[in-house]
Design a protein around this motif. Structure first.
Motif, PDB file in Angstrom:
ATOM      1  N   MET A   1      20.389 -11.102   6.709  1.00  0.00           N
ATOM      2  CA  MET A   1      20.174 -10.455   5.412  1.00  0.00           C
ATOM      3  C   MET A   1      18.757  -9.875   5.358  1.00  0.00           C
ATOM      4  SD  MET A   1      20.564 -12.128   1.589  1.00  0.00           S
ATOM      5  CE  MET A   1      22.198 -12.770   1.916  1.00  0.00           C
ATOM      6  N   GLU A   2      18.650  -8.596   4.993  1.00  0.00           N
ATOM      7  CA  GLU A   2      17.351  -7.925   4.977  1.00  0.00           C
ATOM      8  C   GLU A   2      16.481  -8.472   3.844  1.00  0.00           C
ATOM      9  OE1 GLU A   2      15.564  -3.352   5.081  1.00  0.00           O
ATOM     10  OE2 GLU A   2      17.598  -3.712   4.344  1.00  0.00           O
ATOM     11  N   ARG A   3      15.243  -8.843   4.186  1.00  0.00           N
ATOM     12  CA  ARG A   3      14.339  -9.383   3.182  1.00  0.00           C
ATOM     13  C   ARG A   3      13.722  -8.255   2.361  1.00  0.00           C
ATOM     14  NH1 ARG A   3      12.080 -14.318   4.334  1.00  0.00           N
ATOM     15  NH2 ARG A   3      12.216 -14.560   2.075  1.00  0.00           N
ATOM     16  N   LYS A   4      13.441  -8.536   1.089  1.00  0.00           N
ATOM     17  CA  LYS A   4      12.930  -7.512   0.170  1.00  0.00           C
ATOM     18  C   LYS A   4      11.673  -7.993  -0.555  1.00  0.00           C
ATOM     19  CE  LYS A   4      16.878  -5.123   0.585  1.00  0.00           C
ATOM     20  NZ  LYS A   4      16.957  -3.876   1.368  1.00  0.00           N
ATOM     21  N   LEU A   5      10.943  -7.020  -1.076  1.00  0.00           N
ATOM     22  CA  LEU A   5       9.784  -7.278  -1.929  1.00  0.00           C
ATOM     23  C   LEU A   5      10.035  -6.604  -3.278  1.00  0.00           C
ATOM     24  CD1 LEU A   5       7.142  -6.071   0.689  1.00  0.00           C
ATOM     25  CD2 LEU A   5       7.583  -8.481   0.143  1.00  0.00           C
ATOM     26  N   ILE A   6       9.477  -7.162  -4.338  1.00  0.00           N
ATOM     27  CA  ILE A   6       9.504  -6.491  -5.644  1.00  0.00           C
ATOM     28  C   ILE A   6       8.059  -6.208  -6.053  1.00  0.00           C
ATOM     29  CG2 ILE A   6      10.053  -6.702  -8.115  1.00  0.00           C
ATOM     30  CD1 ILE A   6      12.427  -8.449  -7.366  1.00  0.00           C
ATOM     31  N   GLY A   7       7.813  -4.959  -6.443  1.00  0.00           N
ATOM     32  CA  GLY A   7       6.503  -4.579  -6.942  1.00  0.00           C
ATOM     33  C   GLY A   7       6.583  -4.196  -8.403  1.00  0.00           C
ATOM     34  N   VAL A   8       5.624  -4.671  -9.201  1.00  0.00           N
ATOM     35  CA  VAL A   8       5.577  -4.372 -10.632  1.00  0.00           C
ATOM     36  C   VAL A   8       4.197  -3.807 -10.960  1.00  0.00           C
ATOM     37  CG1 VAL A   8       5.868  -5.275 -12.977  1.00  0.00           C
ATOM     38  CG2 VAL A   8       7.123  -6.334 -11.071  1.00  0.00           C
ATOM     39  N   ASP A   9       4.166  -2.668 -11.619  1.00  0.00           N
ATOM     40  CA  ASP A   9       2.917  -2.024 -12.031  1.00  0.00           C
ATOM     41  C   ASP A   9       2.902  -2.008 -13.557  1.00  0.00           C
ATOM     42  OD1 ASP A   9       0.664  -0.497 -12.332  1.00  0.00           O
ATOM     43  OD2 ASP A   9       1.534   1.364 -11.573  1.00  0.00           O
ATOM     44  N   LEU A  10       2.158  -2.959 -14.128  1.00  0.00           N
ATOM     45  CA  LEU A  10       2.136  -3.138 -15.583  1.00  0.00           C
ATOM     46  C   LEU A  10       1.061  -2.259 -16.205  1.00  0.00           C
ATOM     47  CD1 LEU A  10       2.840  -4.544 -18.243  1.00  0.00           C
ATOM     48  CD2 LEU A  10       1.435  -6.492 -17.520  1.00  0.00           C
ATOM     49  N   GLY A  11       1.479  -1.317 -17.051  1.00  0.00           N
ATOM     50  CA  GLY A  11       0.547  -0.437 -17.740  1.00  0.00           C
ATOM     51  C   GLY A  11       0.681  -0.553 -19.241  1.00  0.00           C
ATOM     52  N   GLY A  12      -0.236   0.046 -19.963  1.00  0.00           N
ATOM     53  CA  GLY A  12      -0.266  -0.073 -21.414  1.00  0.00           C
ATOM     54  C   GLY A  12       0.883   0.613 -22.124  1.00  0.00           C
ATOM     55  N   THR A  13       1.497   1.627 -21.501  1.00  0.00           N
ATOM     56  CA  THR A  13       2.629   2.326 -22.115  1.00  0.00           C
ATOM     57  C   THR A  13       3.928   2.132 -21.344  1.00  0.00           C
ATOM     58  OG1 THR A  13       1.984   4.361 -20.967  1.00  0.00           O
ATOM     59  CG2 THR A  13       1.215   4.096 -23.218  1.00  0.00           C
ATOM     60  N   THR A  14       3.821   2.025 -20.013  1.00  0.00           N
ATOM     61  CA  THR A  14       5.007   1.918 -19.160  1.00  0.00           C
ATOM     62  C   THR A  14       4.807   0.829 -18.120  1.00  0.00           C
ATOM     63  OG1 THR A  14       5.359   4.304 -19.381  1.00  0.00           O
ATOM     64  CG2 THR A  14       6.556   3.212 -17.633  1.00  0.00           C
ATOM     65  N   LYS A  16       6.292  -0.099 -14.425  1.00  0.00           N
ATOM     66  CA  LYS A  16       7.087   0.451 -13.329  1.00  0.00           C
ATOM     67  C   LYS A  16       7.480  -0.676 -12.381  1.00  0.00           C
ATOM     68  CE  LYS A  16       4.312   4.687 -13.481  1.00  0.00           C
ATOM     69  NZ  LYS A  16       3.145   4.098 -14.191  1.00  0.00           N
ATOM     70  N   PHE A  17       8.668  -0.542 -11.803  1.00  0.00           N
ATOM     71  CA  PHE A  17       9.211  -1.542 -10.875  1.00  0.00           C
ATOM     72  C   PHE A  17       9.695  -0.843  -9.611  1.00  0.00           C
ATOM     73  CE2 PHE A  17       9.886  -3.008 -15.178  1.00  0.00           C
ATOM     74  CZ  PHE A  17       9.731  -4.389 -15.161  1.00  0.00           C
ATOM     75  N   ALA A  18       9.688  -1.579  -8.504  1.00  0.00           N
ATOM     76  CA  ALA A  18      10.302  -1.075  -7.275  1.00  0.00           C
ATOM     77  C   ALA A  18      10.792  -2.244  -6.439  1.00  0.00           C
ATOM     78  CB  ALA A  18       9.319  -0.237  -6.472  1.00  0.00           C
ATOM     79  N   ILE A  19      11.906  -2.025  -5.773  1.00  0.00           N
ATOM     80  CA  ILE A  19      12.374  -2.928  -4.722  1.00  0.00           C
ATOM     81  C   ILE A  19      12.048  -2.244  -3.401  1.00  0.00           C
ATOM     82  CG2 ILE A  19      14.392  -3.998  -3.636  1.00  0.00           C
ATOM     83  CD1 ILE A  19      15.647  -4.172  -6.446  1.00  0.00           C
ATOM     84  N   LEU A  20      11.325  -2.969  -2.545  1.00  0.00           N
ATOM     85  CA  LEU A  20      10.847  -2.390  -1.299  1.00  0.00           C
ATOM     86  C   LEU A  20      11.303  -3.204  -0.099  1.00  0.00           C
ATOM     87  CD1 LEU A  20       8.107  -2.776  -3.434  1.00  0.00           C
ATOM     88  CD2 LEU A  20       7.379  -0.914  -1.974  1.00  0.00           C
ATOM     89  N   THR A  21      11.338  -2.547   1.059  1.00  0.00           N
ATOM     90  CA  THR A  21      11.568  -3.260   2.310  1.00  0.00           C
ATOM     91  C   THR A  21      10.277  -3.998   2.685  1.00  0.00           C
ATOM     92  OG1 THR A  21      10.772  -1.466   3.723  1.00  0.00           O
ATOM     93  CG2 THR A  21      13.112  -1.408   3.078  1.00  0.00           C
ATOM     94  N   GLU A  22      10.366  -4.853   3.702  1.00  0.00           N
ATOM     95  CA  GLU A  22       9.170  -5.551   4.182  1.00  0.00           C
ATOM     96  C   GLU A  22       8.116  -4.568   4.676  1.00  0.00           C
ATOM     97  OE1 GLU A  22       9.383  -9.336   6.514  1.00  0.00           O
ATOM     98  OE2 GLU A  22      11.527  -8.874   6.525  1.00  0.00           O
ATOM     99  N   ASN A  23       8.558  -3.377   5.084  1.00  0.00           N
ATOM    100  CA  ASN A  23       7.633  -2.360   5.604  1.00  0.00           C
ATOM    101  C   ASN A  23       7.048  -1.475   4.510  1.00  0.00           C
ATOM    102  OD1 ASN A  23       8.020  -3.163   8.296  1.00  0.00           O
ATOM    103  ND2 ASN A  23       9.901  -1.951   8.441  1.00  0.00           N
ATOM    104  N   GLY A  24       7.404  -1.740   3.260  1.00  0.00           N
ATOM    105  CA  GLY A  24       6.813  -1.002   2.155  1.00  0.00           C
ATOM    106  C   GLY A  24       7.533   0.267   1.759  1.00  0.00           C
ATOM    107  N   ASP A  25       8.760   0.446   2.237  1.00  0.00           N
ATOM    108  CA  ASP A  25       9.542   1.629   1.846  1.00  0.00           C
ATOM    109  C   ASP A  25      10.292   1.323   0.552  1.00  0.00           C
ATOM    110  OD1 ASP A  25       8.788   3.065   4.169  1.00  0.00           O
ATOM    111  OD2 ASP A  25      10.291   1.945   5.322  1.00  0.00           O
TER     112      ASP A  25
END
Length: 320
Positions: A1-14, A16-25
């Motif tokens: 099973m391919e491992r994943k990362l979750i990135g969250v960018d918390l800003g004052g108005t929005t 943002k979220f992303a699901i990324l591969t281990e390589n950052g794609d």
């Protein structure tokens, strides 16, 4: 099973979220409105709900995820996973973010300051080319920065490393919101460019569209100033030259101190592109000594709004 990362960018108005591969794609990304009502009490529950919803939506298993990383405004305690002083989020008290998100999602969580996280993103998948020594400066409403040295993000004893916006470029200059005078932020941010333009327009007596706009009481912006400079407006060109001087001086001091492989310029003001960059490089070379001049490159950021989520995803790699 391919491992994943979750990135969250918390800003004052929005947020943002992303699901990324281990390589950052980036494989999936989405965003939600940041609700700052009730002293920001809805922010973390909304983040938890959004992550859980999208994991279910994409029919993914929580065991696939290495971790969640997040960039946030405010002062971050890395070990405790808390945030305080994020006033644009209406967070006036200490927020136990790590504890809440790990409990709500069942996934390991880590966080850092948003400028540091954007630096990690540009270093990993952007203009930094995954170098070990990279500095990132973001020119937006304010001026933020992040410093990576020997592959590690510098925080300093109180988390204040990388505050490039508060490098003094004009002793006894404009008063800064931090309480001291002459900070780079007051000259090279979006609001700083406008401040410089207003002051220079008062002393200028020639023919200039920029001066006409200001004399007529019309609103100007850093973008308008740079666009007029590109069109040859004499006053606008002088404003951009002065801003470039201050930015080149500050970045030369950073270069002389750190000798990174690259100093990357991002944020809204950097949208002026090579027109700004080339002038900053000229002053940078004037103020650096030969070793730095020959080995440290000034570059424009290339990831745009994705820098935050990619950098946040890279934070979660610490759980590998």
């Amino acid at each position: 099973m391919e491992r994943k990362l979750i990135g969250v960018d918390l800003g004052g108005t929005t947020t943002k979220f992303a699901i990324l591969t281990e390589n950052g794609d980036i494989q999936q990304k989405w965003s939600i409105e940041t609700t700052i009502l009730d002293e920001g009490a809805h922010i973390v529950p909304n983040i938890i709900d959004s992550i859980n919803h999208h994991i279910d939506l994409y029919k993914m298993d929580r065991s696939q995820f290495i971790g969640i990383g997040m960039g946030t405004p405010g002062t971050v305690d890395l070990n405790k996973g808390t945030v305080i002083g994020a006033y644009n989020l209406n967070w006036k008290t200490l927020q136990p973010v790590k504890e809440q998100i790990e409990k709500g999602t069942g996934i390991k969580f880590t966080l850092d300051n948003d400028a540091n996280v954007a630096a990690l993103g540009e270093r990993w998948k952007g203009a930094g080319e995954n170098g070990s020594d990279v500095v990132f400066v973001t020119l937006g409403t304010g001026v933020g920065g992040g410093i990576i040295a020997d592959g590690r993000l510098l925080h300093g004893v109180a988390g204040g490393a990388g505050e490039i916006g508060h490098v003094t470029v004009e002793p006894n200059g404009y008063m800064c919101t931090c309480g001291k005078k002459g900070c780079l932020e007051q000259y090279a941010s979006a609001t700083g460019v406008v401040h410089v333009a207003r002051d220079m327009a008062e002393e200028f007596s020639g023919d200039s569209k920029l001066k006409q706009l200001l004399d007529n009481g019309e609103e100007i912006s850093s973008k308008i100033t740079f666009d007029l400079a590109k069109d040859g407006d004499v006053l606008a060109k002088r404003v951009v030259d002065r801003v470039s001087y201050y930015l080149g001086l500050a970045l030369a001091n950073v270069g002389n101190t750190m000798n990174p492989s690259s100093i990357i310029i991002g944020g809204g003001v950097s949208a002026a592109g090579d027109f700004l960059l080339n002038q900053v490089i000229s002053y940078f070379k004037q103020f650096t000594f030969p070793t730095i001049r020959d080995t440290t490159a000034l570059k424009l950021a290339i990831l745009g709004n994705d820098a935050g989520v990619i950098g946040a995803g890279s934070l979660a790699q610490r759980f590998i």
